[in-house]
Design a protein around this motif. Structure first.
Motif, PDB file in Angstrom:
ATOM      1  N   ASP A   3       0.737  -1.310  -0.133  1.00  0.00           N
ATOM      2  CA  ASP A   3       0.123   0.168   0.133  1.00  0.00           C
ATOM      3  C   ASP A   3       0.804   1.300   0.202  1.00  0.00           C
ATOM      4  OD1 ASP A   3      -0.163   0.859   3.091  1.00  0.00           O
ATOM      5  OD2 ASP A   3       0.356  -0.963   3.029  1.00  0.00           O
ATOM      6  N   TYR A   4       0.107   2.524  -0.238  1.00  0.00           N
ATOM      7  CA  TYR A   4       0.903   3.582  -0.484  1.00  0.00           C
ATOM      8  C   TYR A   4       1.935   4.011   0.854  1.00  0.00           C
ATOM      9  CZ  TYR A   4       1.883   8.575  -0.558  1.00  0.00           C
ATOM     10  OH  TYR A   4       2.457   9.942  -0.566  1.00  0.00           O
ATOM     11  N   TRP A   5       1.286   4.013   2.039  1.00  0.00           N
ATOM     12  CA  TRP A   5       1.843   4.297   3.403  1.00  0.00           C
ATOM     13  C   TRP A   5       3.175   3.393   3.760  1.00  0.00           C
ATOM     14  CZ3 TRP A   5       2.084   9.267   4.290  1.00  0.00           C
ATOM     15  CH2 TRP A   5       0.851   9.887   3.903  1.00  0.00           C
ATOM     16  N   SER A   6       2.991   2.025   3.444  1.00  0.00           N
ATOM     17  CA  SER A   6       4.314   1.052   3.506  1.00  0.00           C
ATOM     18  C   SER A   6       5.054   1.459   2.694  1.00  0.00           C
ATOM     19  CB  SER A   6       3.460  -0.053   3.508  1.00  0.00           C
ATOM     20  OG  SER A   6       2.710  -0.607   4.310  1.00  0.00           O
ATOM     21  N   ARG A  35       5.932   4.310   0.984  1.00  0.00           N
ATOM     22  CA  ARG A  35       6.414   5.650   1.157  1.00  0.00           C
ATOM     23  C   ARG A  35       7.367   5.751   2.462  1.00  0.00           C
ATOM     24  NH1 ARG A  35       4.776  11.207   0.356  1.00  0.00           N
ATOM     25  NH2 ARG A  35       6.042  12.551   1.819  1.00  0.00           N
ATOM     26  N   ARG A  36       7.031   4.643   3.516  1.00  0.00           N
ATOM     27  CA  ARG A  36       7.973   4.529   4.669  1.00  0.00           C
ATOM     28  C   ARG A  36       9.026   3.974   4.278  1.00  0.00           C
ATOM     29  NH1 ARG A  36       3.091   3.266   7.315  1.00  0.00           N
ATOM     30  NH2 ARG A  36       3.454   0.894   7.312  1.00  0.00           N
ATOM     31  N   ASN A  49      11.249   6.219   1.891  1.00  0.00           N
ATOM     32  CA  ASN A  49      11.689   7.220   2.638  1.00  0.00           C
ATOM     33  C   ASN A  49      13.192   6.646   3.191  1.00  0.00           C
ATOM     34  OD1 ASN A  49      11.720  10.081   3.374  1.00  0.00           O
ATOM     35  ND2 ASN A  49      11.076   9.188   5.535  1.00  0.00           N
ATOM     36  N   GLN A  77      10.776  14.455  -0.590  1.00  0.00           N
ATOM     37  CA  GLN A  77       9.475  14.604  -0.091  1.00  0.00           C
ATOM     38  C   GLN A  77       8.454  15.147  -0.758  1.00  0.00           C
ATOM     39  OE1 GLN A  77       9.644  12.946   3.054  1.00  0.00           O
ATOM     40  NE2 GLN A  77      11.535  12.825   3.060  1.00  0.00           N
ATOM     41  N   THR A 109       5.615  11.501  -3.394  1.00  0.00           N
ATOM     42  CA  THR A 109       4.091  11.647  -3.608  1.00  0.00           C
ATOM     43  C   THR A 109       3.772  10.719  -4.658  1.00  0.00           C
ATOM     44  OG1 THR A 109       4.422  13.433  -5.108  1.00  0.00           O
ATOM     45  CG2 THR A 109       4.082  13.949  -2.776  1.00  0.00           C
ATOM     46  N   PRO A 155       5.718   5.888  -4.444  1.00  0.00           N
ATOM     47  CA  PRO A 155       5.259   4.709  -3.668  1.00  0.00           C
ATOM     48  C   PRO A 155       3.967   3.883  -4.589  1.00  0.00           C
ATOM     49  CG  PRO A 155       5.327   6.611  -2.401  1.00  0.00           C
ATOM     50  CD  PRO A 155       5.745   7.080  -3.704  1.00  0.00           C
TER      51      PRO A 155
END
Length: 357
Positions: free
Chosen positions: A44-47, A49-50, A53, A74, A79, A82
């Motif tokens: 998923d996007y947030w996984s 992105r982490r 990053n 950033q 944006t 991911p």
């Protein structure tokens, strides 16, 4: 081993002559930690992105000044990337275990290494694995090793060729963990093993087995390595040279001619010049030259991952086929092959000298 312990029960004891209220301590052992690159926890996007990053903020990976790189990373890259990286991981994800293939394979390698070292040293050795980015983190694994009594640790980055964005950053993270410990274990880091005879033999075995299974012989074998900026080579990083030597040793072991084996580099990004040739362009050029059947392997990766399962088998494969190629054979990474585990075990045993046995 160094700690003088009277055992109260298996695996636990108290220091000889220590007061009765001294906390129990584990029996002293030697730890072996296999360190791989890393993996997102999910697609998923947030996984993603982490994970990206952490990876792209590493100065060993992208060494531009923060004021120049972080706003771009950033505000723009994280944006968008991911989503595309998440799709790439979805295409290779181990849905049965809900994890990336890299995690599945590294665990399997660790289990086999555990069996071999236990057979040699019994309970005196503890084996585990960590990731430079993502989980299980280097800090969590080294901390757990220390808590289990590992006063001495062999830290093994699973990169055959030394590279500052791979081997060095894995070691950096191990050293950062030691900086937080009141009682540091003794630690040995494993050097590059690109010219170890057992590693070369395992590579050659994988190629020969793949060729033996094919109806026709590929006219070209392409050894595709992860790329680095050319600047790294000029600044003293030995990675490019070690990759070239890996290819030469593999070719000689196979008995292939120089014309049958090429070296190329994949995964280029950013504006500066990278070492080449680029695999994605090189395979297209081979097709235009009349090579209808080629084989590709990835000697720099100890485990199949997104760069091999998605980039090579999809993007690089498509580049070859669209340029007129007809048959594209991907030879998997060594993964948990028995001859690969034997090679890794030989490397580890060399580092264990004086500590065990």
């Amino acid at each position: 081993m160094t700690t003088d312990v009277a055992m109260d029960q298996p695996g636990e004891g108290r220091l000889v002559n220590a007061p009765s209220d001294h906390p129990p301590i584990p029996r002293a052992k030697v730890g072996v930690v296999l360190a791989n690159l890393g993996t997102p926890d999910n697609t998923d996007y947030w996984s993603m992105r982490r994970y990206l990053n952490e990876f792209l903020s590493d100065k060993r990976v992208v060494d531009y000044a923060n004021w120049k790189w972080q706003p771009l990373l950033q505000l723009i890259i994280l944006t968008k990337r991911p989503f595309s990286s998440g799709e790439a991981y979805k295409s290779i994800w181990n849905t049965e275990k809900d994890e990336s293939p890299l995690l599945t394979i590294t665990r399997a390698q660790t289990e086999k290494m555990t069996e071999r070292l236990k057979a040699l040293y019994g309970d005196d050795v503890e084996v585990d694995f960590c990731m430079r980015y993502g989980n299980p983190s280097t800090e969590s694994v080294l901390t757990r090793m220390k808590e289990k009594g590992c006063e001495r640790i062999v830290f093994f980055p699973l990169y055959p060729q030394y590279g500052s964005p791979t081997t060095a950053t894995a070691n950096d993270q191990a050293f950062r963990t030691l900086m937080k410990m009141k009682w540091q274990p003794y630690i040995r880091t494993v050097p590059a093993y690109y010219e170890h005879p057992a590693y070369t033999q395992a590579l050659a075995n994988s190629v020969q087995e793949a060729y033996d299974s094919l109806d026709g012989r590929p006219s070209k074998l392409v050894a595709s390595y992860h790329g680095v900026p050319e600047r790294y080579l000029l600044e003293g990083d030995p990675y490019h040279c070690q990759c070239q030597k890996t290819t030469r040793l593999l070719r000689e072991k196979l008995g292939f001619s120089k014309e049958e084996v090429d070296t190329a580099f994949q995964s280029q990004f950013g504006p500066e010049k990278w070492v080449g040739p680029q695999t994605v362009n090189h395979v297209a050029e081979l097709a235009k030259q009349g090579h209808k059947h080629i084989a590709v392997l990835s000697p720099a990766f100890s485990s199949d991952c997104v760069e091999t399962l998605e980039e090579i088998q999809e993007e690089i494969h498509d580049s070859f086929m669209e340029a007129g190629g007809e048959t594209f054979t991907y030879i998997p990474c060594l993964n948990d092959r028995d001859d690969h585990i034997e090679a890794l075990t030989q490397v580890v045993n060399n580092e264990l000298r004086g500590w065990l046995g």
